[in-house]
Scaffold this motif. Sequence first.
Motif, PDB file in Angstrom:
ATOM      1  N   SER A   8       0.819  -1.214   0.000  1.00 34.06           N
ATOM      2  CA  SER A   8       0.000   0.000   0.000  1.00 34.06           C
ATOM      3  C   SER A   8       0.850   1.261   0.000  1.00 34.06           C
ATOM      4  N   CYS A   9       1.832   1.308   0.927  1.00 35.84           N
ATOM      5  CA  CYS A   9       2.567   2.569   1.113  1.00 35.84           C
ATOM      6  C   CYS A   9       4.044   2.474   0.803  1.00 35.84           C
ATOM      7  N   SER A  37      -3.171   3.712  -1.038  1.00 36.39           N
ATOM      8  CA  SER A  37      -3.536   3.464   0.346  1.00 36.39           C
ATOM      9  C   SER A  37      -3.843   1.984   0.495  1.00 36.39           C
ATOM     10  N   PHE A  59       1.025  -0.639  12.196  1.00 39.05           N
ATOM     11  CA  PHE A  59       1.216   0.580  11.412  1.00 39.05           C
ATOM     12  C   PHE A  59       0.760   1.798  12.200  1.00 39.05           C
ATOM     13  N   ASN A  60      -0.199   1.637  13.102  1.00 40.91           N
ATOM     14  CA  ASN A  60      -0.619   2.730  13.975  1.00 40.91           C
ATOM     15  C   ASN A  60       0.422   2.969  15.067  1.00 40.91           C
ATOM     16  N   THR A  65       0.854   5.214   9.456  1.00 35.86           N
ATOM     17  CA  THR A  65      -0.364   5.568   8.722  1.00 35.86           C
ATOM     18  C   THR A  65      -1.408   6.193   9.633  1.00 35.86           C
ATOM     19  N   ASP A  66      -2.360   6.822   9.015  1.00 34.46           N
ATOM     20  CA  ASP A  66      -3.550   7.320   9.696  1.00 34.46           C
ATOM     21  C   ASP A  66      -4.718   6.461   9.251  1.00 34.46           C
ATOM     22  N   TYR A  67      -5.706   6.340  10.095  1.00 31.89           N
ATOM     23  CA  TYR A  67      -6.863   5.520   9.776  1.00 31.89           C
ATOM     24  C   TYR A  67      -8.109   6.379   9.634  1.00 31.89           C
TER      25      TYR A  67
END
Length: 87
Positions: A8-9, A37, A59-60, A65-67
């Motif tokens: 994704s990233c 994303s 990942f948090n 990343t942001d969710y």
Amino acid sequence: MEQKFCQSCGTLLTDDNKGTNDDGDFIVSGAQTPRISGMIMIKAENRAAVDAIIAQAPFNINGITDYRIVGLAPTMFCESTLYCLLR
């Protein structure tokens, strides 16, 4: 050792951030197309449960990343066997 990257990233995946589904919270996860994303589908009783799951996501925890949380109330299924997702 072969290096693996998030589809994704593009972040390098390590033992600290590669994530697992040991608790069985994730129904599916993967990269969006195009790879701008990713998406995770979680089965949870309520928003507080979702927040608790995301709080433990690698990942948090690692600030990668942001969710954005979006609810879904499925009403149709392509196969009757998928109805079990609601139980």
